[in-house]
Design a protein around this motif. Structure first.
Motif, PDB file in Angstrom:
ATOM      1  N   GLU A 423      40.505  44.848  35.832  1.00 14.15           N
ATOM      2  CA  GLU A 423      40.635  43.497  36.391  1.00 14.15           C
ATOM      3  C   GLU A 423      41.117  42.519  35.312  1.00 14.15           C
ATOM      4  O   GLU A 423      41.994  41.677  35.558  1.00 14.15           O
ATOM      5  N   LYS A 424      40.567  42.626  34.118  1.00 11.00           N
ATOM      6  CA  LYS A 424      40.993  41.770  33.013  1.00 11.00           C
ATOM      7  C   LYS A 424      42.424  42.085  32.594  1.00 11.00           C
ATOM      8  O   LYS A 424      43.230  41.188  32.323  1.00 11.00           O
ATOM      9  N   ALA A 425      42.746  43.379  32.518  1.00 13.28           N
ATOM     10  CA  ALA A 425      44.082  43.792  32.091  1.00 13.28           C
ATOM     11  C   ALA A 425      45.152  43.326  33.069  1.00 13.28           C
ATOM     12  O   ALA A 425      46.244  42.905  32.658  1.00 13.28           O
ATOM     13  N   ASN A 426      44.851  43.388  34.349  1.00 14.86           N
ATOM     14  CA  ASN A 426      45.834  43.006  35.359  1.00 14.86           C
ATOM     15  C   ASN A 426      46.264  41.541  35.218  1.00 14.86           C
ATOM     16  O   ASN A 426      47.422  41.191  35.501  1.00 14.86           O
ATOM     17  N   LYS A 427      45.354  40.694  34.787  1.00 15.35           N
ATOM     18  CA  LYS A 427      45.700  39.287  34.585  1.00 15.35           C
ATOM     19  C   LYS A 427      46.736  39.134  33.472  1.00 15.35           C
ATOM     20  O   LYS A 427      47.616  38.278  33.544  1.00 15.35           O
ATOM     21  N   LEU A 428      46.620  39.972  32.439  1.00 13.46           N
ATOM     22  CA  LEU A 428      47.597  39.947  31.343  1.00 13.46           C
ATOM     23  C   LEU A 428      48.924  40.574  31.773  1.00 13.46           C
ATOM     24  O   LEU A 428      49.991  40.050  31.473  1.00 13.46           O
ATOM     25  N   LEU A 429      48.830  41.681  32.482  1.00 14.79           N
ATOM     26  CA  LEU A 429      50.024  42.436  32.830  1.00 14.79           C
ATOM     27  C   LEU A 429      50.910  41.694  33.821  1.00 14.79           C
ATOM     28  O   LEU A 429      52.131  41.856  33.821  1.00 14.79           O
ATOM     29  N   LYS A 430      50.300  40.880  34.671  1.00 13.40           N
ATOM     30  CA  LYS A 430      51.082  40.145  35.664  1.00 13.40           C
ATOM     31  C   LYS A 430      51.743  38.906  35.090  1.00 13.40           C
ATOM     32  O   LYS A 430      52.610  38.322  35.703  1.00 13.40           O
TER      33      LYS A 430
END
Length: 430
Positions: A423-430
């Motif tokens: 969930e945290k990574a997805n915020k960065l990746l998007k």
């Protein structure tokens, strides 16, 4: 992740925000500097020990081989240190012409405009450089969006190091273990003999390997979504948690965890260790000094064998003039030549980047006497590139924190920990 493979975790915006920080004291502006009529370029490196010695020796050899270009080398610490300093120097207008660049950060640097596109230079000098001679298993991180931004230099994969003497003393076949289940069997025997099977630090590189072995991927194809919370990504964490809970793996944490794991193996406290190909030469020296026999092998398989590649490539920073760019390109071609590929492979243990080097009589004869060096090249057939999404280097901290929490805290479920990290990574990746 160990220092030899760490990616810079600075956000892309830091490249531009650091412009107010002033000049970096480690270097000076690359404004067509000259020394006795020579073009002077700076080359910044990462890591120390035999790795740095090999680079120093090659730079000296290059400077003595011609009288047009002078390369000035400066070590900047580990990959994190180097990347941060290059970013700061680039923003201040005084970046080195050539730099080591850990492969997972290639996308960040290339997409931010910090690197020279080498595609046309390689095409122009095709007969001399021959891109097809570079091992295909090492080229996955050399290209970003279809363009060539780096040439493989000191490249690696994680491998399994085995204390053969300890295995024989425990009545175990030193040819194994070949799988996760077999590794567990070996670990139980070693534990019953009062030995530590393996000391392990939570390292993103090793985790990426176990995900690949399980048939999974770290990110989606477009790099915008985490995939490591899939069953294939959770399986390694569950495996490590089980092994640690039963005393079959000794996990170490903290800033010195990688070094601590290495020391346990060096001192024959633990029988196995995961480590970079770059450590082969040093491991052989340690084994000789401490009176034990060492072998290397593939990392044990789950559904299949699998490893990420690692190490660095050589890149040219984009704020150079035409003369500096051509000088930097000449230097990079020299450093990645067949002859120098063989040299650094034998001196340190890093993979032979060129097929012509790997297939040479010199290395084939060398492998007969030193089979430990050949394992990583053989393992390349199972290698996968490291993710190069812009947010991935920073996201790796969330992943390693989640793995550590899941392993060390009895009530934390691996699936829950990896979901939170995703969930945290997805915020960065998007």
């Amino acid at each position: 992740m160990t220092n030899q493979r760490k990616a810079s975790i600075l956000a892309l915006s830091a490249v531009f925000m650091l412009s107010a920080c002033g000049s970096n004291t480690a270097g000076s502006p690359e404004k067509a500097a000259s020394s006795g009529g020579k073009i002077v370029i700076k080359y910044w490196t990462a890591n120390g020990g035999k790795i740095e010695e090999a680079k120093q020796n090659l730079v000296k050899k290059f400077n003595e081989s011609q009288n047009r270009i002078e390369v000035q080398q400066a070590n900047q610490g580990n990959y994190d240190d180097l990347h941060a300093k290059v970013q700061a120097a680039f923003a201040a207008g005084n970046a080195p012409a050539v730099s080591d660049l850990e492969i997972a950060s290639t996308g960040v640097f290339a997409r931010s405009g910090m690197l020279v596109d080498l595609t046309q230079l390689a095409a122009r000098d095709e007969k001399e450089i021959d891109i097809k001679d570079f091992n295909p298993g090492l080229m996955g991180n050399a290209y970003v969006d279809g363009k060539l931004y780096g040439l493989p230099f000191m490249r690696s994969t994680p491998i399994l190091y085995k204390n053969v003497t300890m295995l024989k003393d425990a009545g175990l076949d030193p040819a194994g273990p070949k799988s996760w289940s077999e590794f567990e069997q070996y670990a139980r025997v070693l534990k019953s003999k009062g030995k530590v099977p393996m000391t392990l630090n939570v390292d993103i590189w090793y985790y990426e390997a176990l995900v690949a072995q399980s048939g999974g991927k770290m990110l989606s194809e477009d790099g915008k979504k985490a995939m490591f919370n899939s069953p294939e990504g959770v399986a390694p964490v569950e495996y490590w948690k089980k092994m640690a809970g039963e005393g079959l793996l000794k996990f170490v944490v903290g800033n010195t965890a990688g070094a601590d794991a290495g020391k346990d193996w060096d001192n024959q406290i633990s029988a196995f260790k995961f480590g970079s190909t770059a450590g082969v030469s040093a491991a052989i020296e340690v084994a000789k000094g401490n009176g034990f026999e060492v072998q290397t092998d593939f990392m044990p398989a789950n559904k299949a064998f699998g490893v990420p590649t690692g190490g660095c490539q050589l890149v040219i920073t984009s704020k150079v003039n035409e003369k500096e760019k051509e000088a930097a390109w000449e230097f990079i071609k020299f450093m990645t030549s067949k002859e120098n590929t063989i040299y650094q492979h034998k001196y340190v243990g890093y993979l032979p980047n060129r097929l012509s080097a790997l297939q040479s009589d010199e290395l084939q004869n060398y492998y007969k006497e030193n089979p430990q060096y050949k394992v990583a090249s053989d393992q390349l057939k199972y290698a996968v590139p490291r993710p190069m999404a812009t947010g991935y280097p920073e996201a790796t901290k969330f992943i390693t924190d989640a793995i550590t929490k899941a392993i060390l805290e009895p009530n934390v479920k691996p699936q829950d920990a990896m979901n939170e990290a995703a969930e945290k990574a997805n915020k960065l990746l998007k």
